[in-house]
Write an enzyme that holds these catalytic residues in place. Structure first.
Site, PDB file in Angstrom:
ATOM      1  N   LYS A 112      59.276  65.567  10.062  1.00  0.00           N
ATOM      2  CA  LYS A 112      58.311  66.393   9.349  1.00  0.00           C
ATOM      3  C   LYS A 112      58.519  67.874   9.587  1.00  0.00           C
ATOM      4  CE  LYS A 112      54.560  63.104   8.662  1.00  0.00           C
ATOM      5  NZ  LYS A 112      53.289  62.587   9.141  1.00  0.00           N
ATOM      6  N   LYS A 196      62.417  55.119   2.770  1.00  0.00           N
ATOM      7  CA  LYS A 196      61.213  54.303   2.950  1.00  0.00           C
ATOM      8  C   LYS A 196      60.278  54.490   1.753  1.00  0.00           C
ATOM      9  CE  LYS A 196      57.938  55.778   5.709  1.00  0.00           C
ATOM     10  NZ  LYS A 196      57.120  56.207   6.859  1.00  0.00           N
ATOM     11  N   LYS A 199      53.880  57.147   0.179  1.00  0.00           N
ATOM     12  CA  LYS A 199      52.905  57.733  -0.746  1.00  0.00           C
ATOM     13  C   LYS A 199      53.239  59.183  -1.065  1.00  0.00           C
ATOM     14  CE  LYS A 199      49.948  57.535   3.248  1.00  0.00           C
ATOM     15  NZ  LYS A 199      48.897  56.693   3.761  1.00  0.00           N
TER      16      LYS A 199
HETATM   17  P1  TYM Z   1      50.472  55.249   8.037  1.00  0.00           P
HETATM   18  O1  TYM Z   1      49.126  55.625   7.549  1.00  0.00           O
HETATM   19  O2  TYM Z   1      51.633  56.125   7.690  1.00  0.00           O
HETATM   20  O3  TYM Z   1      50.833  53.795   7.563  1.00  0.00           O
HETATM   21  C1  TYM Z   1      49.927  52.709   7.782  1.00  0.00           C
HETATM   22  C2  TYM Z   1      50.692  51.429   8.094  1.00  0.00           C
HETATM   23  O4  TYM Z   1      51.567  51.090   7.017  1.00  0.00           O
HETATM   24  C3  TYM Z   1      52.889  50.894   7.516  1.00  0.00           C
HETATM   25  N1  TYM Z   1      53.847  51.333   6.504  1.00  0.00           N
HETATM   26  C4  TYM Z   1      54.882  50.604   6.093  1.00  0.00           C
HETATM   27  N2  TYM Z   1      55.291  49.363   6.427  1.00  0.00           N
HETATM   28  C5  TYM Z   1      56.382  48.893   5.800  1.00  0.00           C
HETATM   29  N3  TYM Z   1      57.073  49.597   4.869  1.00  0.00           N
HETATM   30  C6  TYM Z   1      56.707  50.835   4.499  1.00  0.00           C
HETATM   31  N4  TYM Z   1      57.369  51.503   3.565  1.00  0.00           N
HETATM   32  C7  TYM Z   1      55.545  51.388   5.123  1.00  0.00           C
HETATM   33  N5  TYM Z   1      54.888  52.575   4.991  1.00  0.00           N
HETATM   34  C8  TYM Z   1      53.843  52.519   5.854  1.00  0.00           C
HETATM   35  C9  TYM Z   1      52.960  51.743   8.777  1.00  0.00           C
HETATM   36  O5  TYM Z   1      53.981  51.320   9.642  1.00  0.00           O
HETATM   37  C10 TYM Z   1      51.578  51.551   9.344  1.00  0.00           C
HETATM   38  O6  TYM Z   1      51.511  50.335  10.077  1.00  0.00           O
HETATM   39  N6  TYM Z   1      50.286  56.659  12.805  1.00  0.00           N
HETATM   40  C11 TYM Z   1      49.865  55.642  11.863  1.00  0.00           C
HETATM   41  C12 TYM Z   1      48.362  55.457  11.814  1.00  0.00           C
HETATM   42  C13 TYM Z   1      47.722  55.199  13.135  1.00  0.00           C
HETATM   43  C14 TYM Z   1      47.802  53.996  13.904  1.00  0.00           C
HETATM   44  C15 TYM Z   1      46.988  54.219  15.035  1.00  0.00           C
HETATM   45  C16 TYM Z   1      48.466  52.782  13.708  1.00  0.00           C
HETATM   46  C17 TYM Z   1      46.936  56.057  13.836  1.00  0.00           C
HETATM   47  N7  TYM Z   1      46.479  55.469  14.972  1.00  0.00           N
HETATM   48  C18 TYM Z   1      46.844  53.236  16.023  1.00  0.00           C
HETATM   49  C19 TYM Z   1      48.301  51.799  14.688  1.00  0.00           C
HETATM   50  C20 TYM Z   1      47.508  52.032  15.821  1.00  0.00           C
HETATM   51  C21 TYM Z   1      50.341  56.051  10.490  1.00  0.00           C
HETATM   52  O7  TYM Z   1      50.529  57.211  10.186  1.00  0.00           O
HETATM   53  O8  TYM Z   1      50.425  55.032   9.608  1.00  0.00           O
END
Ligand code: TYM
Length: 335
Positions: A112, A196, A199
């Site tokens: 990022k 990947k 969004k």
């Molecule tokens: P975030 O909001 O980017 O994504 C949420 C979840 O979706 C999964 N994901 C994917 N899995 C497979 N293929 C993809 N293309 C894909 N894009 C997104 C992510 O791996 C995630 O599981 N840091 C985290 C949010 C968070 C969190 C936490 C997660 C904050 N605190 C505590 C677990 C535990 C995040 O930005 O996910």
């Protein structure tokens, strides 16, 4: 005692990646009988600028996505992070446990900020993984279902727990396991098999949104980038064909079939035959979610009520853990 925690940022719409990598597996774990907490991490979302009204709407839409996909507030604790202030308080303690060097090594931080003006990134974006560790550890969660891209952050959570336990000579925080399972732990862009699905990709055709209707879903799959070869007999035959491999993974994850069984059915056939089948499957699994999300969004007050009730239950678990942590650290607790 096993306990599951995971979270998603309300920083935009939900994609098929979020669904297959996270939400669909949240539902499976909810139904396994283990205690489950699923969060909308609004405090993480503001590490990059969010318009306040858009943030509120996206948080409700994420809640609607959770519910429409099958999460049940009677079985899982569903809430938004900012309503449980123990996350932020424990996050501060972890900011003092984690090291700058650990944060600097996070690939998501590097992605990022490299090539961009890192001086202009928020301090919160840098500290992001420390708050994520607090999300997990404030519940003493033992298992965290996530997609592949979050693995490094969960590993950092283990490092923070271990350093806290070591520095304060306690056996207090558990060493959490990331749970990265299923056929689609890393769903790729429909336009470029090396990226990947996200969004934030400027091309809407690169992703399927959970709010897309049946026609949109089918047309995006029809237009997905592929190649002219027929599908092979085994997954090794897809190693050099990332776009083809991605569609097979998606088919397996949506159908619940193994990847080998999918190839067993389609080996020797080209994408002219495979894509319509995948489109039917995707429409059958995803279009009802989109319809149900729309219905739930008509009653935002009900969504807010569910989040508030979930936050009460979450706080009842988190607050004693925070209190014990502050006690271990040496803070006076006299009110
Ligand atoms: P975030 O909001 O980017 O994504 C949420 C979840 O979706 C999964 N994901 C994917 N899995 C497979 N293929 C993809 N293309 C894909 N894009 C997104 C992510 O791996 C995630 O599981 N840091 C985290 C949010 C968070 C969190 C936490 C997660 C904050 N605190 C505590 C677990 C535990 C995040 O930005 O996910």
């Amino acid at each position: 005692k096993p306990r599951v925690f995971s979270g998603i940022q309300p920083s935009g719409g939900l994609t098929l990646g979020n669904y297959l990598g996270a939400i669909k597996r949240f539902v499976d774990m909810q139904d396994s009988g283990i205690e489950t907490l699923y969060c909308m991490v609004d405090m993480h979302a503001i590490t990059v600028w969010q318009d306040p009204e858009a943030l509120r709407r996206q948080t409700r839409e994420l809640a609607a996505g959770y519910l429409a996909a099958g999460l049940d507030p009677a079985k899982s604790i569903l809430f938004n992070q900012s309503q449980v202030s123990a996350h932020a308080e424990l996050g501060w303690v972890f900011n003092c446990v984690a090291r700058m060097g650990w944060m600097n090594r996070m690939t998501q931080w590097k992605d990022k900020t490299t090539g961009k003006n890192a001086e202009q990134a928020s301090l919160g974006l840098f500290a992001y993984p420390s708050l994520m560790a607090a999300d997990i550890l404030v519940y003493h969660a033992t298992h965290v279902p996530v997609g592949e891209d979050q693995k490094q952050h969960v590993e950092l959570t283990r490092d923070i727990a271990a350093k806290f336990n070591h520095d304060y000579k306690v056996d207090f925080f558990p060493i959490t396991e990331p749970v990265i399972e299923g056929a689609a732990t890393r769903v790729m862009s429909l336009r470029d098999g090396s990226k990947k699905m996200s969004k934030s990709d400027p091309s809407d055709n690169s992703r399927i949104n959970l709010t897309d209707d049946a026609d949109k879903i089918a047309s995006k799959i029809r237009k997905a980038k592929t190649d002219a070869e027929p599908l092979p007999e085994s997954m090794e035959g897809l190693d050099a064909r990332p776009e083809a491999k991605n569609l097979v993974n998606i088919y397996a994850a949506l159908s619940g079939m193994s990847k080998e069984a999918v190839l067993g059915e389609f080996a020797g056939q080209g994408f002219g035959a495979f894509k319509p089948k995948l489109a039917d499957l995707a429409v059958a699994s995803l279009a009802p979610i989109s319809v149900e999300m729309g219905r739930l969004m008509e009653d935002p007050a009900e969504i807010d009520r569910i989040l508030g009730a979930g936050a009460d239950r979450a706080a009842a678990i988190a607050e004693p853990v925070l209190a014990q942590t502050l006690d271990i650290v040496g803070m006076i607790r006299s009110r």
